[in-house]
Enzyme design. Structure first.
Site, short mmCIF file in Angstrom:
data_model
loop_
_atom_site.label_atom_id
_atom_site.label_comp_id
_atom_site.label_asym_id
_atom_site.label_seq_id
_atom_site.Cartn_x
_atom_site.Cartn_y
_atom_site.Cartn_z
N ASP A 34 0.97 -1.31 -0.08
CA ASP A 34 -0.05 -0.04 -0.01
C ASP A 34 0.80 1.32 -0.06
OD1 ASP A 34 -2.01 -1.56 0.18
OD2 ASP A 34 -2.90 -1.14 2.11
N ALA A 35 2.13 1.19 0.81
CA ALA A 35 2.81 2.13 0.78
C ALA A 35 3.51 2.61 -0.69
CB ALA A 35 3.87 2.18 1.77
N TYR A 37 2.06 1.90 -3.38
CA TYR A 37 0.74 2.41 -4.32
C TYR A 37 0.72 3.96 -4.11
CZ TYR A 37 -3.84 2.75 -5.98
OH TYR A 37 -4.89 3.43 -6.60
N ASP A 38 0.66 4.09 -2.60
CA ASP A 38 0.43 5.44 -2.05
C ASP A 38 1.57 6.37 -2.78
OD1 ASP A 38 -1.77 4.83 -0.90
OD2 ASP A 38 -1.05 4.87 1.06
N SER A 83 -14.62 7.29 -2.03
CA SER A 83 -13.53 6.83 -1.30
C SER A 83 -12.87 7.78 -0.57
CB SER A 83 -12.46 6.81 -2.56
OG SER A 83 -11.23 6.40 -2.04
N LEU A 84 -11.86 7.71 0.04
CA LEU A 84 -11.28 8.79 1.09
C LEU A 84 -9.99 9.35 0.48
CD1 LEU A 84 -11.69 6.69 4.38
CD2 LEU A 84 -12.86 8.83 3.63
N GLU A 116 -12.36 6.91 13.47
CA GLU A 116 -12.88 5.53 13.54
C GLU A 116 -11.72 4.95 13.11
OE1 GLU A 116 -16.14 5.36 10.77
OE2 GLU A 116 -17.21 6.72 11.90
N LYS A 118 -9.72 2.47 10.59
CA LYS A 118 -9.67 2.43 9.29
C LYS A 118 -9.41 1.02 9.08
CE LYS A 118 -8.73 3.99 4.67
NZ LYS A 118 -8.61 2.60 3.88
N ASP A 120 -9.06 -2.71 7.41
CA ASP A 120 -8.45 -3.14 5.96
C ASP A 120 -9.34 -4.46 5.56
OD1 ASP A 120 -6.74 -2.96 3.77
OD2 ASP A 120 -5.06 -3.86 4.93
N ARG A 139 -18.80 -2.33 -3.45
CA ARG A 139 -18.67 -0.84 -3.75
C ARG A 139 -18.45 -0.63 -5.36
NH1 ARG A 139 -13.67 3.30 -1.76
NH2 ARG A 139 -12.60 1.62 -2.78
N TYR A 227 -20.24 1.67 9.21
CA TYR A 227 -19.80 2.84 9.40
C TYR A 227 -20.52 3.99 8.77
CZ TYR A 227 -16.94 1.66 5.15
OH TYR A 227 -16.62 1.21 4.23
N LYS A 292 -13.65 11.93 10.62
CA LYS A 292 -14.64 12.37 10.00
C LYS A 292 -15.37 13.70 10.77
CE LYS A 292 -16.23 7.73 8.52
NZ LYS A 292 -17.06 6.51 8.58
N LYS A 316 -3.16 7.25 7.30
CA LYS A 316 -2.48 5.76 7.45
C LYS A 316 -1.37 5.62 8.37
CE LYS A 316 -4.41 4.06 3.38
NZ LYS A 316 -3.54 3.61 2.40
N CYS A 410 23.00 -21.12 -14.48
CA CYS A 410 21.60 -21.23 -13.74
C CYS A 410 21.86 -21.93 -12.39
CB CYS A 410 20.50 -22.34 -14.47
SG CYS A 410 19.13 -22.54 -13.61
N CYS A 413 19.96 -25.57 -12.64
CA CYS A 413 20.57 -26.69 -13.52
C CYS A 413 21.78 -26.43 -13.99
CB CYS A 413 19.31 -27.01 -14.73
SG CYS A 413 19.38 -25.54 -15.94
N CYS A 428 17.74 -18.31 -17.23
CA CYS A 428 18.30 -19.84 -17.53
C CYS A 428 17.63 -20.08 -18.73
CB CYS A 428 17.77 -20.63 -16.56
SG CYS A 428 17.76 -22.45 -17.05
N CYS A 433 14.75 -26.86 -17.44
CA CYS A 433 15.26 -26.89 -15.99
C CYS A 433 14.18 -27.10 -15.19
CB CYS A 433 15.67 -25.34 -15.97
SG CYS A 433 16.11 -24.89 -14.29
S1 IVH Z 1 -16.01 6.05 5.57
C1 IVH Z 1 -17.20 8.44 2.50
N1 IVH Z 1 -15.08 4.76 7.54
O1 IVH Z 1 -11.86 2.78 3.38
C2 IVH Z 1 -16.31 7.99 3.31
N2 IVH Z 1 -14.68 3.81 5.26
O2 IVH Z 1 -10.47 4.40 1.16
C3 IVH Z 1 -15.88 6.53 2.88
N3 IVH Z 1 -12.78 1.85 5.30
O3 IVH Z 1 -14.00 2.62 0.83
C4 IVH Z 1 -15.82 5.48 3.76
N4 IVH Z 1 -12.89 1.86 7.42
O4 IVH Z 1 -13.74 0.64 2.50
C5 IVH Z 1 -15.27 4.80 6.15
N5 IVH Z 1 -14.57 3.47 9.46
C6 IVH Z 1 -14.44 3.65 8.29
C7 IVH Z 1 -13.67 2.89 7.26
C8 IVH Z 1 -13.55 2.97 5.98
C9 IVH Z 1 -12.57 1.19 6.33
C10 IVH Z 1 -12.43 1.73 3.95
C11 IVH Z 1 -13.79 1.72 3.24
C12 IVH Z 1 -13.64 2.74 1.98
C13 IVH Z 1 -12.25 3.26 2.17
C14 IVH Z 1 -11.84 4.46 1.70
#
Ligand code: IVH
Length: 673
Positions: A34-35, A37-38, A83-84, A116, A118, A120, A139, A227, A292, A316, A410, A413, A428, A433
């Site tokens: 993930d890191a 990717y980010d 998404s967030l 809250e 997060k 996974d 989703r 959530y 939030k 994160k 190799c 082999c 190789c 092999c």
């Molecule tokens: S709120 C509008 N709350 O994180 C806000 N998402 O990257 C969107 N996730 O699609 C969702 N824990 O799969 C929310 N406590 C939480 C969460 C949460 C995990 C995931 C969820 C969302 C993704 C966003």
């Protein structure tokens, strides 16, 4: 206009991120942490911020998740599932807080947040009508997901009916996940039965939800935490925190005990630090904090931007790192002969997980890191994906460290290693092999290829040792008695396996093409080829020029395909496969016509609904050919926003121009016909 090098990097990032999205969301097979990717995502965001002319509505920064795979029925989310945004650290969160207050609240107030965990896992939506669960969906791309009601109903924590007092209509959103102990037990069971194991709990949850057979989902210990809500016919309470309490009252499972209301960034920072300290003692994997704005009325006012709410942000955790020593470097030989260096590390505990190996990728990476055997290094773990070496502590060297030379033979082999000029990977060159043989077999039976469940590495190795198989064609001669020779193989399993082998004989042609392991032919290219060639024979008898005329097939792929089918060893193998009853299903649409047969289509401007690649593939699936420039021969132009000279040219030439919506309507018409 942006500099061409920047525009190129922009395209590269979009393609790369889309590929990783697909691996993560659709195939549950992430290749990077993930890191990492980010990092790619942020680079793209930065490029778009610096060069706004580059961004388009199809950019991965403005999209959510992945498009539905088409296996389950589509479900439209009446209120889109967002998404967030991510904050990299607390400073970025403080900036988020400051900007919200400045832009929307006149700069003075202190904001209250609901913090809250997060989780996974996998985001889902549950729809309750008159208190009864009527639908559950994934989703998907945020607008359209997949219907998985039967699967969700197998979760003990998903109530079929809500408690009295619940609203008439309620879309509730939550995360489906799997506890760590259950994940480990599931992987042990998978391994014992020869099925593929999951890289991390998230993939296990995603794979379990996407089962076609709900009875299989029922055996997976999935749980949900809710959530948020989409549609709700009742008036909403004042805050996110009270909303969670309300959901609990209605009978839904929420993570309320771990949700904190924090006033201002300092309290959020304390909450984050506390959570990070407890992270490794939790029953499930979390990857950070979701923060939030607590007041729902304010959430409503803030709204969203680029399919991400303005009122929430994810903070994160930094990747888990540890320091250790490289004890040796093992050279692994893959199916194509590629030799990959893997570091064996002095075992080190990286927050609860013992890490003893890390991928070094290739010799360019070894050079970039300046890594030697005996070096002190920093390793980074993300989920259960194999860790990376991120840094070599060169100051710790004492002179005993030794370089990792490129191999000349190799390691398995001992045959000569090939490394054509310009390629980074040594290979190789011996097709027989033993390391390559087992990898070829593993690839052939894998889920994305012939999908023969029940044959894992262990079983394949035993079958080779027992002399039952030498190549993939031998799988089709296996008898029940042969299988009984395997460890832990009873009647039921053996029969199931034989049925799986039999079923694989008639998989779609694209899977067989992919399964053959032709260099440079991945799943996507295999699908392209299968769309143009009605049989393996047709493909085998093509020439490079014909292949290169196909959209997206370049010199490298064309040469590799032709070389493969010219190789006498491969010809013998294909003959053996055919003799043993392999009869893949044809997928060639071009040959069969299609509503756009014979038409040349030009796509221009920015599209909302498809990426360029997706619409081009769609055109080809419908029998058409997508061309890059407008000429008298063009049959149709599909124009998105900001279409420029191609649109003008089409208008001058009197060629039909339609927009995306019209094209969608036509497709819907063809599908019904
Ligand atoms: S709120 C509008 N709350 O994180 C806000 N998402 O990257 C969107 N996730 O699609 C969702 N824990 O799969 C929310 N406590 C939480 C969460 C949460 C995990 C995931 C969820 C969302 C993704 C966003």
């Amino acid at each position: 206009m942006a500099d061409p090098a920047i525009a190129r990097r922009y395209q590269e990032l979009c393609t790369e991120i889309r590929r990783h999205n697909r691996l993560y969301y659709e195939l549950d097979r992430p290749e990077i942490s993930d890191a990492d990717y980010d990092r790619l995502f942020r680079e793209l965001q930065q490029l778009e911020a610096e060069h706004p002319e580059l961004g388009s509505a199809a950019s991965p920064t403005r999209q959510v998740g992945a498009r539905p795979s088409g296996t389950f029925s589509p479900v439209r989310h009446t209120v889109p599932m967002l998404s967030l945004r991510n904050a990299r650290d607390l400073d970025e969160f403080a900036e988020f807080d400051r900007s919200l207050r400045q832009t929307f609240l006149g700069g003075s107030d202190i904001l209250e947040y609901a913090c809250e965990m997060k989780l996974d896992g996998v985001a889902v939506e549950l729809t309750y009508e008159q208190g009864r669960l009527v639908r559950a969906s994934t989703r998907g791309d945020g607008l359209v997901g997949e219907e998985i009601t039967a699967n969700l109903l197998t979760l003990k924590s998903v109530p079929r009916s809500l408690q009295p007092g619940c609203p008439e209509l309620l879309d509730v959103r939550g995360e489906v996940y799997i506890d760590l102990v259950d994940f480990q037990a599931l992987n042990r069971r998978q391994e014992e039965s020869g099925a593929k194991t999951f890289a991390n709990p998230r993939n296990a949850a995603a794979g379990s939800l996407r089962q076609l057979d709900p009875d299989i989902t029922a055996t997976r210990p999935l749980k949900i935490f809710c959530y948020g809500v989409g549609r709700c016919s009742a008036a909403l309470p004042a805050s996110q925190f009270i909303l969670l309490a309300q959901l609990r009252q209605w009978g839904l499972r929420v993570n309320l005990d771990e949700t904190r209301v924090c006033t201002g960034p300092d309290q959020v920072a304390a909450c984050f630090a506390d959570l990070q300290a407890r992270r490794d003692r939790l029953d499930f994997e979390i990857d950070g904090l979701v923060i939030k704005v607590n007041r729902l009325a304010l959430q409503e006012e803030l709204g969203e931007i680029n399919r991400r709410p303005r009122w929430a942000i994810a903070l994160k955790f930094p990747p888990r790192q540890a320091r250790t020593v490289v004890e040796s470097v093992e050279l692994q030989v893959g199916r194509t002969g590629a030799i990959t260096p893997v570091a064996h590390l002095r075992p080190v505990n990286v927050s609860g997980v013992t890490v003893s190996r890390a991928s070094l990728h290739n010799w360019d990476e070894i050079a970039r890191l300046d890594l030697r055997v005996g070096d002190h290094v920093i390793v980074e773990r993300a989920g259960d994906v194999i860790p990376d070496v991120v840094k070599v502590l060169t100051a710790e060297r004492d002179g005993s460290q030794t370089a990792v030379p490129l191999p000349t033979a190799c390691p398995v082999c001992d045959s000569a290693v090939l490394k054509p000029a310009g390629e980074v990977v040594p290979r190789c060159g011996n097709g027989a092999c033993p390391a390559r043989t087992i990898e070829r077999l593993k690839h052939f039976v894998s889920r994305a290829a012939m999908d023969i469940e029940g044959l894992g590495e262990k079983q394949l190795r035993q079958l080779i040792e027992l002399g039952k198989i030498e190549d993939v064609a031998d799988l089709y001669t296996l008898s029940e008695a042969d299988l009984f020779a395997l460890e832990r193989m009873g009647n039921t399993l053996a029969n199931k396996l034989l049925r799986a082998i039999e079923a694989s004989k008639s998989r779609p042609l694209s899977r067989l093409i992919f399964a053959l392991g032709i260099r440079h032919v991945g799943e996507h290219t295999a699908k392209l080829l299968a769309r143009h060639f009605a049989s393996l024979d047709q493909l085998a008898n093509t020439d490079p020029e014909q292949l290169k005329r196909l959209h997206e097939i370049g010199d490298k792929v064309a040469e590799s395909v032709v070389d493969f089918f010219r190789d006498p060893a491969q010809q013998a193998l294909l003959a053996k496969l055919t003799a043993r009853g392999l009869a893949p299903q044809t997928e060639a649409v071009v040959a069969q016509g299609g509503p756009l047969a014979g038409q040349s289509i030009v796509i221009t401007g920015t599209l909302q609904h498809w990426t360029r690649q997706e619409i081009e593939e769609l055109v080809e699936r419908l029998g058409g050919r997508s061309a890059s420039s407008v000429s008298k021969k063009t049959s149709l132009v599909i124009a998105g926003a900001n279409a420029g000279s191609k649109l003008e040219r089409a208008q001058t030439l009197g060629i039909e121009v339609i927009d995306e919506e019209t094209f969608q309507q036509r497709i819907a018409g063809w599908e019904q016909a």
